[in-house]
Design a protein around this motif. Structure first.
Motif, short mmCIF file in Angstrom:
data_model
loop_
_atom_site.label_atom_id
_atom_site.label_comp_id
_atom_site.label_asym_id
_atom_site.label_seq_id
_atom_site.Cartn_x
_atom_site.Cartn_y
_atom_site.Cartn_z
N ALA A 76 -4.66 -6.55 -12.36
CA ALA A 76 -3.56 -5.80 -12.97
C ALA A 76 -3.83 -4.29 -12.93
N ALA A 77 -5.06 -3.92 -13.27
CA ALA A 77 -5.43 -2.50 -13.23
C ALA A 77 -5.42 -1.97 -11.80
N ALA A 78 -5.85 -2.84 -10.85
CA ALA A 78 -5.93 -2.42 -9.45
C ALA A 78 -4.56 -2.08 -8.88
N VAL A 79 -3.53 -2.90 -9.21
CA VAL A 79 -2.20 -2.62 -8.66
C VAL A 79 -1.65 -1.31 -9.22
N MET A 80 -1.93 -1.02 -10.51
CA MET A 80 -1.52 0.27 -11.07
C MET A 80 -2.22 1.42 -10.37
N GLY A 81 -3.52 1.26 -10.14
CA GLY A 81 -4.29 2.30 -9.47
C GLY A 81 -3.81 2.56 -8.05
N ILE A 82 -3.49 1.46 -7.33
CA ILE A 82 -3.01 1.61 -5.94
C ILE A 82 -1.70 2.39 -5.90
N PHE A 83 -0.76 2.07 -6.79
CA PHE A 83 0.54 2.76 -6.79
C PHE A 83 0.40 4.23 -7.21
N ILE A 84 -0.49 4.48 -8.18
CA ILE A 84 -0.74 5.88 -8.57
C ILE A 84 -1.36 6.65 -7.40
N LEU A 85 -2.29 6.01 -6.70
CA LEU A 85 -2.94 6.64 -5.54
C LEU A 85 -1.92 6.96 -4.45
N ARG A 86 -1.06 5.98 -4.16
CA ARG A 86 -0.05 6.19 -3.14
C ARG A 86 0.92 7.32 -3.52
N GLY A 87 1.34 7.31 -4.79
CA GLY A 87 2.27 8.35 -5.25
C GLY A 87 1.66 9.74 -5.18
N LEU A 88 0.40 9.85 -5.61
CA LEU A 88 -0.30 11.13 -5.57
C LEU A 88 -0.46 11.63 -4.13
N GLY A 89 -0.87 10.71 -3.24
CA GLY A 89 -1.04 11.08 -1.83
C GLY A 89 0.27 11.52 -1.20
N ALA A 90 1.37 10.79 -1.51
CA ALA A 90 2.68 11.14 -0.94
C ALA A 90 3.14 12.51 -1.43
N PHE A 91 2.93 12.81 -2.73
CA PHE A 91 3.34 14.11 -3.27
C PHE A 91 2.57 15.25 -2.61
N ILE A 92 1.24 15.10 -2.56
CA ILE A 92 0.41 16.16 -1.95
C ILE A 92 0.80 16.38 -0.50
N GLY A 93 0.97 15.28 0.24
CA GLY A 93 1.32 15.39 1.65
C GLY A 93 2.69 16.00 1.87
N ASN A 94 3.70 15.53 1.12
CA ASN A 94 5.07 16.03 1.29
C ASN A 94 5.19 17.51 0.95
N TYR A 95 4.62 17.89 -0.20
CA TYR A 95 4.73 19.29 -0.63
C TYR A 95 4.02 20.23 0.35
N SER A 96 2.83 19.84 0.77
CA SER A 96 2.04 20.71 1.65
C SER A 96 2.71 20.89 3.01
N ILE A 97 3.21 19.78 3.59
CA ILE A 97 3.81 19.89 4.92
C ILE A 97 5.14 20.63 4.85
N ALA A 98 5.88 20.48 3.72
CA ALA A 98 7.13 21.23 3.55
C ALA A 98 6.84 22.73 3.47
N TYR A 99 5.78 23.11 2.77
CA TYR A 99 5.40 24.53 2.66
C TYR A 99 5.05 25.08 4.05
N VAL A 100 4.26 24.31 4.79
CA VAL A 100 3.88 24.72 6.15
C VAL A 100 5.14 24.91 7.00
N GLY A 101 6.05 23.94 6.93
CA GLY A 101 7.25 23.98 7.76
C GLY A 101 8.12 25.18 7.46
N ARG A 102 8.37 25.46 6.18
CA ARG A 102 9.24 26.59 5.85
C ARG A 102 8.58 27.91 6.21
N GLU A 103 7.26 27.99 6.08
CA GLU A 103 6.56 29.21 6.46
C GLU A 103 6.65 29.43 7.96
N VAL A 104 6.50 28.36 8.72
CA VAL A 104 6.61 28.46 10.19
C VAL A 104 8.01 28.91 10.57
N ILE A 105 9.02 28.32 9.96
CA ILE A 105 10.40 28.68 10.28
C ILE A 105 10.69 30.11 9.90
#
Length: 590
Positions: A76-105
């Motif tokens: 039960a704890a593992a499934v919560m940890g996995i979803f938190i990990l995925r959400g954190l990774g997706a946020f960091i990745g999305n925000y960072s690549i969006a910043y890079v993209g707008r700066e390039v443009i």
């Protein structure tokens, strides 16, 4: 065999060109490599979370099979940890690549605009404003997609596929090899679709430029459109441009829509083969029930990221086609500023056996021009439309280069002086007045004169008789003029342009039909102002009105790019030549 080699030689350069364009685009990412790396790490965390989801399912099945229910707290704890990990990774990745993209443009867009400011005059003669605006708006946004969304999907889904495949290899390498056997077929489909989508993307970008051009012309010329009954024709032209855009876009949609299901079908074939062969004892090996379920789950989970990975082909191809059009502008040669000397004073100006033809044409618009403009004197150019008067005037500020013969200032070649120092010595008032969407004061004190005091601006406005109509405006000299001065009359716009030239106080003055937009009463006021501003300045006047021409020190009559007569007003009348006929015609008209 020969045909195959021919095909390769034809296809490879296009592929290489596309890859070179995309690599050049990615060069803009290089200064942002740290943020780019953070994005990569974020999506790597997300991909690991996907693989851990399959591992978690294996543990659940094995736990249930063993009746080991004491593990429920951990699971039960593992499934919560996995979803938190995925959400954190997706946020960091999305925000960072969006910043890079707008700066390039941002960097790319500003570079293209800066390049447009430096391109020679003949470039604008062959490009419509609609096409250039489409490059800065639509095309740049397409590049955004290629830099941000495409890389985001590539990282997020690519790392997810890598994580799931790695886990599948760990469970059973034989079954994994069977699954990835469909890879070459998928690659072939993607390659064929990519070529088609890049071609269609170029056509779409061209059609967007046509739409912008059609709309821009109709909006700017709305009065002419309505008076001359052109609404139906303009409506038809716009509709055709929009229809062409729709057709090209729908062709792209067909290619994209066929690409995805074909790839999904290939993945489904791989899955069906996997299920059929997985039951064989030699392949199944010593896998547990949980491992087998987890393997099938991972294989099923791969289908979505694989589909998204194939979708980025269209995004990248559109971005490459857009980047090609932007790099075309960036690679265009700028004005040649070969001068190394600073022009500090203006003496005599002399044309010696000068010939000129516009780039890309053979017809000379100026032929064997020999003329001296003494310092502080005024020279009027007279002749029919197309005789070369405006072209000749455009050579002084070097809006056009490439002449043969000599054009001298102070006895030195004009091209030996830097463009900035040369143009700082010249004021220009032309027939097509250019005003910017600001106040009257901002348009008079434009550019390098932006720091001028309000007293100096008012003095220039007074000299150009701008204050006559400004006093009746609610905010006076701080009244906004609208786009290109649309809120003012033609005569009022002309007077603001003259005030701008008066404020600059340059030793060379070019007047190209400067009083053409004025009524007779305004012209009398402006003529006095022009006589004042022309005094002591080397002035080149292009005019048709006798009031402007007669007072010039030298009158030059042009025809078909040649000087056929020159002299003072009285001298040319005595010759009874072309100027005399022109004078009689003008007198009768007036």
């Amino acid at each position: 065999m020969q045909s195959d080699q021919t095909l390769k030689s034809e296809s490879h350069p296009e592929v290489d060109s596309a890859w070179q364009t995309y690599k050049r685009l990615l060069v803009y990412v290089r200064p942002l490599w740290l943020i780019f790396l953070v994005s990569f790490i974020g999506f790597a965390i997300y991909g690991a979370g996907q693989a851990l989801s399959a591992k978690w399912l294996e543990m659940v099945v094995d736990t249930v099979q063993r009746n080991d229910y004491d593990q429920r707290w951990f699971l039960a704890a593992a499934v919560m940890g996995i979803f938190i990990l995925r959400g954190l990774g997706a946020f960091i990745g999305n925000y960072s690549i969006a910043y890079v993209g707008r700066e390039v443009i941002h960097r790319l867009r500003t570079q293209v605009f800066e390049r447009l400011l430096l391109l020679p005059s003949h470039y604008y003669s062959h490009k419509s404003s609609g096409e250039l605006l489409a490059k800065l708006t639509y095309n740049v946004e397409q590049v955004t997609e290629a830099v941000t969304n495409a890389i985001k999907v590539l990282f997020r889904e690519g790392l997810t596929v890598a994580g799931l495949l790695g886990y599948m290899f760990y469970l059973n390498w034989k079954l994994t090899l069977i699954f990835i056997a469909a890879g070459p077929l998928i690659g072939l489909v993607v390659s064929m679709a990519a070529k088609r989508m890049r071609k269609l993307s170029r056509r779409i970008q061209k059609s967007v430029g046509d739409i912008t051009e059609s709309a821009s012309e109709s909006i700017k010329g709305y009065q002419v459109v309505r008076i001359f009954g052109g609404a139906e024709a303009e409506r038809g032209r716009f509709e055709q441009a929009s229809l062409h855009n729709k057709r090209q876009f729908m062709k792209l949609v067909v290619t994209q829509s066929l690409n995805t299901p074909i790839i999904q079908l290939l993945v489904a074939l791989a899955l069906s083969a996997l299920l059929f062969l997985a039951m064989h004892p030699d392949v199944m090996g010593s896998m547990s029930t949980g491992g087998f379920v987890a393997f099938l789950t991972a294989a099923g989970m791969i289908t979505k990221p694989l589909r998204l990975l194939t979708d980025i082909t269209s995004i990248v191809q559109k971005g490459i086609a857009a980047a090609e059009s932007l790099f075309e502008v960036l690679d265009e040669p700028v004005e040649q500023d070969s001068g190394s000397r600073t022009l500090e004073r203006i003496g005599d100006i002399e044309f010696r056996h000068l010939h000129f033809a516009y780039p890309g044409t053979d017809k000379e618009v100026l032929q064997d021009i020999c003329l001296s403009l003494p310092q502080g004197r005024s020279v009027a150019l007279v002749g029919r439309s197309g005789s070369g008067k405006t072209t000749m005037a455009s050579l002084l500020p070097r809006f056009n280069d490439g002449w043969t013969g000599e054009l001298l200032v102070n006895g030195e070649p004009l091209e030996s002086f830097t463009l900035d120092s040369l143009r700082s010595q010249i004021s220009l008032v032309n027939q097509n007045v250019v005003l910017f969407n600001g106040t009257i004061a901002e348009n008079i004190a434009y550019g390098a004169m932006a720091g001028a005091s309000e007293t100096a601006i008012l003095a220039a406005a007074e000299a150009a008789h701008v204050t006559e109509f400004v006093e009746r405006l609610p905010q006076g000299i701080h009244t906004r003029v609208g786009e290109n001065g649309v809120l003012l009359s033609g005569g009022q716009r002309q007077r603001i342009a003259i005030a701008r030239a008066i404020l600059k106080d340059a030793p060379i003055l070019i007047l190209d039909e400067a009083t053409s937009a004025l009524d007779s009463e305004s012209e009398r006021h402006i003529q006095d102002a022009l006589e004042e501003v022309m005094r002591g300045r080397t002035t080149l006047v292009i005019a048709h009105r006798l009031s402007t021409i007669e007072k010039a020190d030298i009158i030059v009559v042009m025809e078909d790019g040649r000087i056929i007569e020159q002299g003072s007003h009285s001298e040319l009348l005595e010759q009874q030549g072309a100027y005399s006929k022109f004078h009689i015609l003008q007198t009768d008209t007036e």
